[in-house]
Design an enzyme around this catalytic site. Structure first.
Site, PDB file in Angstrom:
ATOM      1  N   THR A   1      20.423  38.531  47.883  1.00 32.91           N
ATOM      2  CA  THR A   1      20.432  37.553  46.790  1.00 32.91           C
ATOM      3  C   THR A   1      21.773  37.473  46.061  1.00 32.91           C
ATOM      4  O   THR A   1      22.010  36.539  45.294  1.00 32.91           O
ATOM      5  CB  THR A   1      19.367  37.929  45.740  1.00 32.91           C
ATOM      6  OG1 THR A   1      19.726  39.208  45.181  1.00 32.91           O
ATOM      7  CG2 THR A   1      17.980  38.006  46.352  1.00 32.91           C
TER       8      THR A   1
ATOM      9  N   ARG B   1      25.420  44.651  43.892  1.00 37.89           N
ATOM     10  CA  ARG B   1      24.846  43.358  44.280  1.00 37.89           C
ATOM     11  C   ARG B   1      23.844  43.548  45.408  1.00 37.89           C
ATOM     12  O   ARG B   1      24.131  44.235  46.378  1.00 37.89           O
ATOM     13  CB  ARG B   1      25.948  42.411  44.790  1.00 37.89           C
ATOM     14  CG  ARG B   1      26.777  41.834  43.721  1.00 37.89           C
ATOM     15  CD  ARG B   1      27.531  40.578  44.132  1.00 37.89           C
ATOM     16  NE  ARG B   1      27.925  40.425  45.507  1.00 37.89           N
ATOM     17  CZ  ARG B   1      28.500  39.326  45.986  1.00 37.89           C
ATOM     18  NH1 ARG B   1      28.725  38.303  45.185  1.00 37.89           N
ATOM     19  NH2 ARG B   1      28.846  39.240  47.247  1.00 37.89           N
TER      20      ARG B   1
ATOM     21  N   ASP C   1      34.884  43.331  51.326  1.00 41.82           N
ATOM     22  CA  ASP C   1      34.193  44.147  50.316  1.00 41.82           C
ATOM     23  C   ASP C   1      35.177  45.169  49.758  1.00 41.82           C
ATOM     24  O   ASP C   1      35.546  46.134  50.435  1.00 41.82           O
ATOM     25  CB  ASP C   1      32.991  44.851  50.950  1.00 41.82           C
ATOM     26  CG  ASP C   1      32.134  45.551  49.907  1.00 41.82           C
ATOM     27  OD1 ASP C   1      32.687  46.319  49.090  1.00 41.82           O
ATOM     28  OD2 ASP C   1      30.913  45.323  49.889  1.00 41.82           O
TER      29      ASP C   1
HETATM   30  C1  PRP Z   1      31.224  43.830  44.072  1.00 41.89           C
HETATM   31  C2  PRP Z   1      32.441  43.786  43.183  1.00 41.89           C
HETATM   32  C3  PRP Z   1      31.909  43.240  41.900  1.00 41.89           C
HETATM   33  C4  PRP Z   1      30.813  42.311  42.361  1.00 41.89           C
HETATM   34  C5  PRP Z   1      31.271  40.898  42.221  1.00 41.89           C
HETATM   35  O1  PRP Z   1      30.478  44.965  43.792  1.00 41.89           O
HETATM   36  O2  PRP Z   1      33.053  45.039  43.039  1.00 41.89           O
HETATM   37  O3  PRP Z   1      31.392  44.231  41.048  1.00 41.89           O
HETATM   38  O4  PRP Z   1      30.541  42.637  43.726  1.00 41.89           O
HETATM   39  O5  PRP Z   1      30.273  40.013  42.563  1.00 41.89           O
HETATM   40  P1  PRP Z   1      29.615  39.002  41.526  1.00 41.89           P
HETATM   41  O6  PRP Z   1      30.738  38.377  40.745  1.00 41.89           O
HETATM   42  O7  PRP Z   1      28.937  38.012  42.443  1.00 41.89           O
HETATM   43  O8  PRP Z   1      28.663  39.741  40.677  1.00 41.89           O
HETATM   44  P2  PRP Z   1      29.301  45.485  44.730  1.00 41.89           P
HETATM   45  O9  PRP Z   1      27.989  45.007  44.203  1.00 41.89           O
HETATM   46  O10 PRP Z   1      29.593  45.166  46.153  1.00 41.89           O
HETATM   47  O11 PRP Z   1      29.341  47.044  44.465  1.00 41.89           O
HETATM   48  P3  PRP Z   1      30.496  48.118  44.688  1.00 41.89           P
HETATM   49  O12 PRP Z   1      31.494  47.931  43.580  1.00 41.89           O
HETATM   50  O13 PRP Z   1      29.756  49.396  44.610  1.00 41.89           O
HETATM   51  O14 PRP Z   1      31.102  47.877  46.050  1.00 41.89           O
HETATM   52  N1  URA Z   2      32.416  41.696  46.159  1.00 43.93           N
HETATM   53  C1  URA Z   2      33.426  42.026  47.003  1.00 43.93           C
HETATM   54  O1  URA Z   2      33.808  43.202  47.127  1.00 43.93           O
HETATM   55  N2  URA Z   2      34.002  41.018  47.699  1.00 43.93           N
HETATM   56  C2  URA Z   2      33.610  39.745  47.596  1.00 43.93           C
HETATM   57  O2  URA Z   2      34.200  38.868  48.267  1.00 43.93           O
HETATM   58  C3  URA Z   2      32.563  39.432  46.713  1.00 43.93           C
HETATM   59  C4  URA Z   2      31.980  40.435  46.001  1.00 43.93           C
END
Ligand code: PRP
Ligand code: URA
Length: 208
Positions: free
Chosen positions: A108, A104, A200
């Site tokens: 945004t 993400r 996170d």
């Molecule tokens: C986080 C989480 C999901 C996503 C959820 O990943 O693990 O994949 O955000 O958010 P959404 O429903 O708004 O799309 P992140 O992009 O932080 O990457 P990571 O898994 O590498 O920490």
């Molecule tokens: N991804 C995470 O890891 N935590 C949140 O709360 C939202 C997206």
């Protein structure tokens, strides 16, 4: 709530989820309880898989057993989805695994794809998508599109914490998908983080 959304409940699952939520939990505790959480979720997710009768011979006699007859693929969404993969592989040892890397954008909250590797043939497969956090639903929607493009016909989503906004978005677009979660939280904050949530997940699981 949508009929295809299941909130999995078990005292040990709620206990582990509480440790995941607690900001005082260190990386070791977070990993240990993520693994316990994943085990309870995966047992529930696989409860209604179809089997067919098979004839086998035990050391004593012939008998009829049950054999899994579904074609499955496990799809962890990198990175955080990797936390749920060992539990899935433990109980589905011969099921292929496909990977989708999504991150993400911090401003945004829109997911950007950086990696994709799926088994060649997935026509008519059922995809078990692993991603612990369902926030806006953007990452899960991207993942569903990717696996459907490869031929998957049925979708199971496994998450640990889901926001109502994300559930609405995903189930509106894919009403036949089945979603399993340990909790449905209150809402998303202005940064699109789940509240109360656990922060996170990827950073806490990998210690970054
Ligand atoms: C986080 C989480 C999901 C996503 C959820 O990943 O693990 O994949 O955000 O958010 P959404 O429903 O708004 O799309 P992140 O992009 O932080 O990457 P990571 O898994 O590498 O920490
Ligand atoms: N991804 C995470 O890891 N935590 C949140 O709360 C939202 C997206």
């Amino acid at each position: 709530m949508h009929e295809n959304v299941t909130v999995v409940r078990h005292p040990l699952l709620q206990h582990s989820l509480t440790i995941l939520r607690d900001q005082e939990s260190d990386t070791a505790a977070f990993r240990r309880h993520a693994a316990i959480t994943a085990s309870f979720l995966l047992i529930e997710v696989t409860r209604n898989l179809h089997t067919k009768p098979v004839e086998i011979v035990t050391p004593l006699t012939q008998t009829t057993g049950d054999q899994l007859e579904e074609r499955l693929v496990i799809v962890p969404v990198l990175r955080a989805g990797l936390a749920l993969l060992p539990a899935a592989q433990n109980i589905l040892p011969d099921v292929p695994v496909g990977f989708l890397g999504l991150e993400r954008d911090e401003q945004t909250a829109v997911a950007r794809e950086y990696y994709r590797k799926f088994p060649n043939e997935l026509s008519d497969y059922k995809a078990i998508i692993l991603d612990p956090m369902l926030a806006t639903g953007g990452s899960i929607e991207e993942t569903i599109h990717a696996v459907m493009k490869r031929g998957c016909k049925q979708i199971i989503i496994v998450c640990v914490v889901a926001a109502p906004e994300g559930i609405e978005r995903v189930m509106a677009a894919h009403p036949d998908a089945q979603l399993f979660t340990a909790a449905i939280d209150s809402h998303l904050d202005e940064r699109k983080f789940i509240v109360p949530g656990l922060g996170d997940f990827g950073d806490r699981y990998f210690g970054t």
